[in-house]
Design a protein around this motif. Structure first.
Motif, PDB file in Angstrom:
ATOM      1  N   HIS A 289       3.707  65.513  39.323  1.00 21.19           N
ATOM      2  CA  HIS A 289       4.078  65.599  40.733  1.00 21.19           C
ATOM      3  C   HIS A 289       5.389  66.366  40.860  1.00 21.19           C
ATOM      4  O   HIS A 289       6.165  66.436  39.907  1.00 21.19           O
ATOM      5  CB  HIS A 289       4.233  64.196  41.331  1.00 21.19           C
ATOM      6  N   ASN A 290       5.624  66.943  42.031  1.00 19.16           N
ATOM      7  CA  ASN A 290       6.879  67.643  42.281  1.00 19.16           C
ATOM      8  C   ASN A 290       8.020  66.639  42.364  1.00 19.16           C
ATOM      9  O   ASN A 290       7.851  65.535  42.872  1.00 19.16           O
ATOM     10  CB  ASN A 290       6.808  68.438  43.583  1.00 19.16           C
ATOM     11  N   VAL A 291       9.179  67.045  41.861  1.00 21.58           N
ATOM     12  CA  VAL A 291      10.391  66.236  41.913  1.00 21.58           C
ATOM     13  C   VAL A 291      11.465  67.060  42.604  1.00 21.58           C
ATOM     14  O   VAL A 291      11.646  68.244  42.293  1.00 21.58           O
ATOM     15  CB  VAL A 291      10.861  65.837  40.494  1.00 21.58           C
ATOM     16  N   TYR A 292      12.186  66.428  43.542  1.00 16.99           N
ATOM     17  CA  TYR A 292      13.216  67.094  44.334  1.00 16.99           C
ATOM     18  C   TYR A 292      14.553  66.402  44.131  1.00 16.99           C
ATOM     19  O   TYR A 292      14.603  65.209  43.836  1.00 16.99           O
ATOM     20  CB  TYR A 292      12.836  67.062  45.816  1.00 16.99           C
ATOM     21  N   SER A 293      15.626  67.141  44.331  1.00 16.24           N
ATOM     22  CA  SER A 293      16.946  66.539  44.236  1.00 16.24           C
ATOM     23  C   SER A 293      17.193  65.650  45.449  1.00 16.24           C
ATOM     24  O   SER A 293      17.088  66.119  46.577  1.00 16.24           O
ATOM     25  CB  SER A 293      18.025  67.623  44.168  1.00 16.24           C
ATOM     26  N   PRO A 294      17.552  64.386  45.235  1.00 17.02           N
ATOM     27  CA  PRO A 294      17.844  63.520  46.371  1.00 17.02           C
ATOM     28  C   PRO A 294      19.276  63.690  46.887  1.00 17.02           C
ATOM     29  O   PRO A 294      19.624  63.126  47.915  1.00 17.02           O
ATOM     30  CB  PRO A 294      17.630  62.116  45.810  1.00 17.02           C
ATOM     31  N   VAL A 295      20.099  64.468  46.177  1.00 17.25           N
ATOM     32  CA  VAL A 295      21.517  64.624  46.523  1.00 17.25           C
ATOM     33  C   VAL A 295      21.984  66.047  46.267  1.00 17.25           C
ATOM     34  O   VAL A 295      21.359  66.793  45.521  1.00 17.25           O
ATOM     35  CB  VAL A 295      22.403  63.657  45.681  1.00 17.25           C
ATOM     36  N   ASP A 296      23.124  66.401  46.866  1.00 17.27           N
ATOM     37  CA  ASP A 296      23.831  67.629  46.507  1.00 17.27           C
ATOM     38  C   ASP A 296      24.613  67.348  45.233  1.00 17.27           C
ATOM     39  O   ASP A 296      25.153  66.242  45.063  1.00 17.27           O
ATOM     40  CB  ASP A 296      24.836  68.029  47.599  1.00 17.27           C
ATOM     41  N   GLY A 297      24.695  68.317  44.336  1.00  9.72           N
ATOM     42  CA  GLY A 297      25.485  68.097  43.132  1.00  9.72           C
ATOM     43  C   GLY A 297      25.320  69.205  42.128  1.00  9.72           C
ATOM     44  O   GLY A 297      24.873  70.312  42.448  1.00  9.72           O
TER      45      GLY A 297
END
Length: 125
Positions: free
Chosen positions: A20-28
């Motif tokens: 599955h696709n994974v996305y960044s939950p935060v800026d960093g």
């Protein structure tokens, strides 16, 4: 591994029927840890925030984002390495492992990820 008892570990395992696709939950700032340096987590996308938190997604099939600055919502890659894959870890099925922590006096202090973080990680928030 077959025959090994389950063990407690920090973070949350997100079961999935496959990759599955994974996305960044935060800026960093994204650091990519290869399996040989992840302590059993397989391929790891680790993001450090300005406020001192580290979030990481383990058992990635591939990381397509480049190391360096990432924004919340940016696609990191594909998670959910299947059993038998070098990045899968020890499990009963395909999953991604997500955790959030900060280091205080040399020790990791983990917190339970919020529903909002998990939805963002999977592209639903």
């Amino acid at each position: 591994m077959p025959g090994m008892p389950p063990r407690w570990h920090n973070g949350i395992d997100v079961a999935c029927g496959g990759t599955h696709n994974v996305y960044s939950p935060v800026d960093g700032n994204l650091t990519i840890l290869p399996p040989a340096k992840s302590g059993g987590g397989g391929l790891v996308a680790r993001i450090t925030t300005k406020s001192g938190w580290t979030v990481q997604n383990m058992h990635m099939m591939e990381i397509t984002a480049k190391a360096g600055k990432v924004a919340a919502g940016e696609k990191l890659g594909i998670g959910g390495a299947p059993n038998g894959h070098p990045n899968a870890g020890t499990s009963t099925g395909p999953h991604s492992h997500y955790e959030r922590f900060r280091v205080v006096e040399g020790q990791r202090q983990y917190v339970t990820p919020t529903d909002t973080e998990l939805k963002a990680l999977l592209g639903g928030g």
